[in-house]
Design an enzyme around this catalytic site. Structure first.
Site, PDB file in Angstrom:
ATOM      1  N   ASP A 153       0.320   6.945  -0.442  1.00  0.00           N
ATOM      2  CA  ASP A 153       1.096   6.212   0.559  1.00  0.00           C
ATOM      3  C   ASP A 153       2.559   6.143   0.111  1.00  0.00           C
ATOM      4  OD1 ASP A 153       1.080   4.249   2.981  1.00  0.00           O
ATOM      5  OD2 ASP A 153       1.737   2.940   1.358  1.00  0.00           O
TER       6      ASP A 153
ATOM      7  N   TYR B 127      10.870  -0.770   2.095  1.00  0.00           N
ATOM      8  CA  TYR B 127      11.008  -0.178   3.431  1.00  0.00           C
ATOM      9  C   TYR B 127      12.372  -0.473   4.049  1.00  0.00           C
ATOM     10  CZ  TYR B 127       6.024   0.784   3.270  1.00  0.00           C
ATOM     11  OH  TYR B 127       4.795   1.264   2.920  1.00  0.00           O
TER      12      TYR B 127
ATOM     13  N   HIS C 231      -7.175   5.732   5.324  1.00  0.00           N
ATOM     14  CA  HIS C 231      -5.885   5.786   4.627  1.00  0.00           C
ATOM     15  C   HIS C 231      -6.035   5.418   3.148  1.00  0.00           C
ATOM     16  CE1 HIS C 231      -1.554   5.338   4.085  1.00  0.00           C
ATOM     17  NE2 HIS C 231      -1.769   4.152   3.537  1.00  0.00           N
TER      18      HIS C 231
END
Length: 286
Positions: A92, A204, A259
């Site tokens: 990720d 982020y 995921h």
């Protein structure tokens, strides 16, 4: 060089080749527990808490989480551990960092293994052309807001955090290794500490400052593993990634996996990683 203290968990003897594991969001070193056990026989396996996560220091300014800082962290950590190269493994967001380290410091990465994250250039180009991926990556934009994303995670006793791993839409599926109550507790304990969400979300908040990339090419043997039922990343990006790897590239897509691949299907993932590591060494000997 940053002056930050980094927390990591290690298995395997010092002096063995280094395998460095970089977790994703919202995770910490614990997401690699199955790999720490598996690879310690032949590697010094180090699972890191990235900058801002878990017991690693968390600078308060969002500027401290730019991608170039995160890449330099990995270089510094490698040197602090007494190594000049490693097998680098990322999942990720940790996969994003792993790709960038491999691009910027190719001499430090003997083999690259990425789980459920495409080459960053594929990601930025694909997202602009495919509204469906733009919607799946909507949280990248949501995280640009101050304080509110952190608050949302805490609501209703961290319901969002729990459901990421356990819900039908985004969690580990029926055929995977479900997280135990103890596993969930470990995640809740880490992310319920005061201020524990700001560092992770700050990663982020800087993404748009460094993309697109200037350099793209990956020059070491690369393994990309992908859970096809990933709720956040479209599987089409995995195949396109091949374009940017100028060496042996192996892609394996697991049809029933989510995921959270290395926790979802640890036995298969570990087997695929062993095969990749062995196959490259034999090829070199020939």
């Amino acid at each position: 060089d940053s002056g930050l203290r980094f927390h990591y968990v290690a298995a395997g003897e010092r002096g063995k080749p280094l395998m460095l594991l970089l977790h994703g969001f919202p995770e910490f070193w614990y997401s690699w527990r199955h790999q720490l056990r598996e690879f310690k026989s032949e590697y010094r396996v180090v699972a890191l808490d990235l900058r801002g996560y878990g017991e690693t220091d968390a600078p308060s300014h969002k500027e401290n989480y730019k991608l170039d800082c995160l890449i330099t962290d990995i270089k510094d950590i490698l040197e602090s551990l007494g190594y000049n190269k490693c097998v680098l493994v990322g999942h990720d967001w940790g996969g994003m960092i792993a790709w960038l380290v491999a691009i910027c410091y190719p001499e430090m990465v003997t083999k690259l293994i990425v789980v459920n994250f495409p080459h960053p250039s594929v990601f930025t180009e694909y997202i602009l052309r495919h509204p469906s991926q733009l919607i799946k990556s909507g949280y990248y934009f949501f995280f640009q807001m101050p304080w509110f994303p952190e608050f949302m995670f805490t609501v209703n006793d961290f319901k969002v955090l729990k459901s990421l791993f356990t819900s039908q839409a985004t969690g580990i599926g029926r055929k995977g290794c479900r997280l135990t109550a103890e596993d969930i507790e470990a995640y809740l304990y880490v992310f319920s500490q005061p201020g524990a969400l700001s560092g992770p979300i700050n990663h982020y908040r800087n993404i748009f400052s460094c993309l697109p990339l200037q350099h793209h090419e990956v020059t070491m043997p690369t393994l990309l593993l992908w859970g096809e039922r990933d709720a956040f990343m479209e599987v089409e990006m995995a195949e396109i990634t091949r374009i940017y790897v100028k060496n042996h590239f192996r892609l394996t897509i697991l049809s029933e996996a989510s995921h959270w691949l290395q926790q979802d299907q640890p036995d298969i993932v570990n087997k695929l990683i062993w095969t990749f590591l062995k196959e490259e060494t034999t090829r070199k000997r020939e």
